[in-house]
Design a protein around this motif. Structure first.
Motif, short mmCIF file in Angstrom:
data_model
loop_
_atom_site.label_atom_id
_atom_site.label_comp_id
_atom_site.label_asym_id
_atom_site.label_seq_id
_atom_site.Cartn_x
_atom_site.Cartn_y
_atom_site.Cartn_z
N PHE A 1 62.38 47.76 42.03
CA PHE A 1 61.08 47.66 42.70
C PHE A 1 60.84 46.23 43.16
CE2 PHE A 1 60.77 51.53 40.37
CZ PHE A 1 59.91 52.34 41.10
N GLY A 2 60.02 46.10 44.20
CA GLY A 2 59.68 44.78 44.72
C GLY A 2 58.49 44.87 45.66
N LEU A 3 58.13 43.74 46.24
CA LEU A 3 57.01 43.68 47.16
C LEU A 3 57.29 44.53 48.39
CD1 LEU A 3 54.30 42.40 48.05
CD2 LEU A 3 55.66 40.54 49.07
N ASP A 4 56.40 45.47 48.67
CA ASP A 4 56.53 46.30 49.86
C ASP A 4 56.38 45.41 51.09
OD1 ASP A 4 55.93 48.01 52.10
OD2 ASP A 4 55.40 49.60 50.69
N PRO A 5 57.38 45.38 51.98
CA PRO A 5 57.32 44.49 53.14
C PRO A 5 56.08 44.66 54.00
CG PRO A 5 59.53 45.43 52.91
CD PRO A 5 58.64 46.16 51.94
N ARG A 6 55.45 45.83 53.95
CA ARG A 6 54.26 46.05 54.76
C ARG A 6 53.11 45.15 54.35
NH1 ARG A 6 53.50 52.39 54.00
NH2 ARG A 6 54.05 51.70 51.89
N TYR A 7 53.14 44.62 53.12
CA TYR A 7 52.05 43.78 52.64
C TYR A 7 52.41 42.30 52.60
CZ TYR A 7 50.38 48.36 51.27
OH TYR A 7 49.99 49.68 51.29
N ARG A 8 53.58 41.97 53.05
CA ARG A 8 54.03 40.57 52.96
C ARG A 8 53.08 39.63 53.70
NH1 ARG A 8 60.05 38.10 53.98
NH2 ARG A 8 59.41 35.90 53.94
N SER A 9 52.64 40.01 54.86
CA SER A 9 51.81 39.11 55.68
C SER A 9 50.48 38.79 55.01
CB SER A 9 51.57 39.71 57.06
OG SER A 9 50.82 40.92 56.96
N ARG A 10 50.04 39.60 54.04
CA ARG A 10 48.77 39.34 53.36
C ARG A 10 48.83 38.04 52.56
NH1 ARG A 10 45.27 43.81 53.51
NH2 ARG A 10 43.79 42.30 52.64
N PHE A 11 50.04 37.56 52.24
CA PHE A 11 50.19 36.34 51.47
C PHE A 11 50.27 35.10 52.36
CE2 PHE A 11 51.59 39.75 48.77
CZ PHE A 11 51.18 39.39 47.49
N ASP A 12 50.36 35.29 53.66
CA ASP A 12 50.52 34.16 54.58
C ASP A 12 49.33 33.21 54.50
OD1 ASP A 12 52.86 35.33 55.38
OD2 ASP A 12 52.12 35.99 57.35
N GLY A 13 49.61 31.93 54.46
CA GLY A 13 48.56 30.92 54.53
C GLY A 13 47.83 30.65 53.23
N GLY A 14 48.17 31.36 52.18
CA GLY A 14 47.49 31.15 50.90
C GLY A 14 48.32 30.28 49.96
N PRO A 15 47.76 29.95 48.79
CA PRO A 15 48.48 29.08 47.86
C PRO A 15 49.70 29.73 47.21
CG PRO A 15 46.41 29.81 46.91
CD PRO A 15 46.40 30.24 48.34
N LEU A 16 49.72 31.07 47.13
CA LEU A 16 50.92 31.71 46.59
C LEU A 16 51.90 31.87 47.74
CD1 LEU A 16 51.25 34.37 43.88
CD2 LEU A 16 52.65 34.54 45.93
N ARG A 17 52.95 31.07 47.70
CA ARG A 17 53.91 30.98 48.79
C ARG A 17 55.18 31.75 48.45
NH1 ARG A 17 55.59 25.50 49.34
NH2 ARG A 17 56.37 26.10 51.39
N LEU A 18 55.64 32.54 49.39
CA LEU A 18 56.88 33.30 49.22
C LEU A 18 58.02 32.40 49.66
CD1 LEU A 18 55.51 36.65 50.70
CD2 LEU A 18 55.44 35.84 48.32
#
Length: 241
Positions: A165-182
């Protein structure tokens, strides 16, 4: 000095390779840092009843092997650590729950669930991987200039997995610009690591760096985690004076 207390959030299973590797990895990091380290298992069912057990630790390591008996207890401990500056190294299943905690409590995705625990969830932020990573190794590209790249001293790693299991790619963009960086991707561009800006030490990896100990190697991320736990203890001691 008294041994650093590292809380291992998860449900111990001697059959899990990562669970056998983690004590060895901590022992190796202890030797490198010349600091005594004690890994304390925090079973999630007990953590749900006694959340203060995590607060007594100098660092938290949410570990592989899911589903947890009480995933919500793990998420609660991760939230407190994120908000209070407790060092966290979250690997595999722990990484997944750290992403889930952040999505719920920072991104506002309050209905986000783990697809392994809630397969019928409408918002399965953590979903089944298209290609399972079970007992395989793979290359991970690290974002140049990231803290993770600086700790590891390279921009590319080869690491072992046992992950479905892992982060569903459909939600990846929700992390853009925030302090939690991928900050880590595999060859296909799938997310494999994150770091949290503004926190003393808060990292998550889909891979299992602890496996390095089984090959007789120190892993720089685990060594850095132990050092961060020592620094966190020193900060608390200073504040208590």
């Amino acid at each position: 000095m008294d041994a650093l207390r590292i809380g291992l959030i998860g449900d111990h299973d001697a059959r899990a390779t990562a669970h056998r590797a983690i004590p060895l990895a901590l022992a190796r990091a202890s030797a490198v840092t010349v600091m005594p380290v004690e890994g304390r298992w925090l079973p999630t069912a007990e953590l749900g009843r006694y959340p203060a057990a995590a607060a007594a630790c100098d660092g938290l390591w949410p570990v592989p092997a899911t589903p947890y008996a009480d995933g919500e207890a793990a998420i609660g401990a991760l939230r407190r650590a994120r908000e209070t500056g407790v060092p966290v190294l979250a690997t595999c299943g722990g990484y997944q729950h750290a992403l889930l905690e952040y999505a719920r409590n920072v991104l506002g995705l309050t209905q986000a669930q783990h697809g392994e625990e809630h397969p019928e969830a409408e918002l399965a932020l953590i979903g089944r991987l298209a290609c399972e990573l079970v007992e395989v190794t793979g290359r991970i590209r690290l974002t140049p200039g990231s803290r993770l790249a600086a700790i590891c001293g390279v921009d590319e790693l080869e690491e072992g997995y046992h992950c479905r299991f892992g982060l569903d790619p459909r939600y990846r963009s929700r992390f853009d610009g925030g302090p939690l960086r991928l900050v880590g991707e595999d060859a296909a561009g799938e997310v494999r690591a994150f770091e949290l800006d503004g926190h003393p030490f808060y990292f998550g990896t889909a891979f299992q760096p602890e496996r390095s100990a089984l090959a007789g190697r120190d892993h720089p991320l685990i060594v850095a985690f132990v050092r961060a736990a020592a620094e966190a203890r020193a900060r608390r001691s200073e504040l208590a004076r």
